[in-house]
Design a protein around this motif. Structure first.
Motif, mmCIF file in Angstrom:
data_model
loop_
_atom_site.group_PDB
_atom_site.id
_atom_site.type_symbol
_atom_site.label_atom_id
_atom_site.label_comp_id
_atom_site.label_asym_id
_atom_site.label_seq_id
_atom_site.Cartn_x
_atom_site.Cartn_y
_atom_site.Cartn_z
ATOM 1 N N LYS A 155 0.829 -1.203 0.000
ATOM 2 C CA LYS A 155 0.000 0.000 0.000
ATOM 3 C C LYS A 155 0.866 1.257 0.000
ATOM 4 C CE LYS A 155 -3.734 2.143 2.609
ATOM 5 N NZ LYS A 155 -4.568 2.046 3.819
ATOM 6 N N CYS A 208 3.881 1.559 -1.182
ATOM 7 C CA CYS A 208 4.602 1.680 -2.449
ATOM 8 C C CYS A 208 3.673 1.873 -3.635
ATOM 9 C CB CYS A 208 5.473 0.456 -2.669
ATOM 10 S SG CYS A 208 6.788 0.311 -1.456
ATOM 11 N N GLY A 209 2.368 1.712 -3.435
ATOM 12 C CA GLY A 209 1.415 1.931 -4.513
ATOM 13 C C GLY A 209 1.317 0.773 -5.480
ATOM 14 N N ASP A 210 1.762 -0.412 -5.071
ATOM 15 C CA ASP A 210 1.681 -1.600 -5.918
ATOM 16 C C ASP A 210 0.539 -2.487 -5.458
ATOM 17 O OD1 ASP A 210 3.837 -0.867 -7.423
ATOM 18 O OD2 ASP A 210 5.263 -2.206 -6.439
ATOM 19 N N PRO A 262 6.820 5.047 -6.170
ATOM 20 C CA PRO A 262 5.905 5.757 -7.064
ATOM 21 C C PRO A 262 6.427 7.145 -7.403
ATOM 22 C CG PRO A 262 5.044 5.729 -4.840
ATOM 23 C CD PRO A 262 6.269 4.867 -4.835
ATOM 24 N N ASP A 309 1.727 12.577 -10.926
ATOM 25 C CA ASP A 309 0.365 12.854 -10.492
ATOM 26 C C ASP A 309 0.042 14.346 -10.535
ATOM 27 O OD1 ASP A 309 0.157 10.185 -10.025
ATOM 28 O OD2 ASP A 309 0.541 10.328 -7.874
#
Length: 134
Positions: A11, A13-15, A57, A62
């Motif tokens: 979570k 690391c955004g994976d 990330p 973004d």
């Protein structure tokens, strides 16, 4: 630093969890992983290896209105600097210690912890700022 859930690492690391689980079983030894499925725990040595394996990330992708010279890193806080608005952090990619600016409410609370910080380059000047979460 104690054991940490793989779900939480993924979570941060955004994976997706499935990719992180696959990377963990490919790159870590059996004694570094305990539990199964969503209750998988990774010990300290395993967390250090996963930090190198799982890509960070890109925050600048973004936010389109910001300048593209922002990079995110993760490091361990070594000590507080003489100016309490800064902490000394081990920069793993450059193998050196850098001073990272923190918020006033976090003074004295980050020593010995892993934090995320961003590197901001404006011409020849490089500064580092603490990031709460990714």
């Amino acid at each position: 630093m104690a054991k940490k859930r793989l779900f939480q690492i993924a979570k941060e690391c955004g994976d997706p969890f499935e990719e992180a689980l696959e990377l963990a079983f490919q790159n870590l030894e059996e004694d570094m992983i305990t539990g199964s499925k969503h209750l998988t725990w990774i010990n300290e040595k395993g967390q250090e290896i996963l930090d190198d394996v799982i890509p960070m990330p890109d925050v600048s992708a973004d936010k389109e209105d910001e300048e593209p010279n922002r990079l995110i890193y993760r490091g361990k806080v070594l000590r507080e600097c003489p100016n309490p608005m800064y902490v000394a952090v081990h920069h793993r990619e450059r193998f050196c210690k850098v001073n990272v600016k923190i918020t006033r409410r976090m003074q004295g609370q980050l020593i010995g912890k892993m934090i995320y910080f961003e590197e901001i380059k404006n011409g020849d000047i490089t500064s580092y700022h603490w990031i709460k979460k990714i």
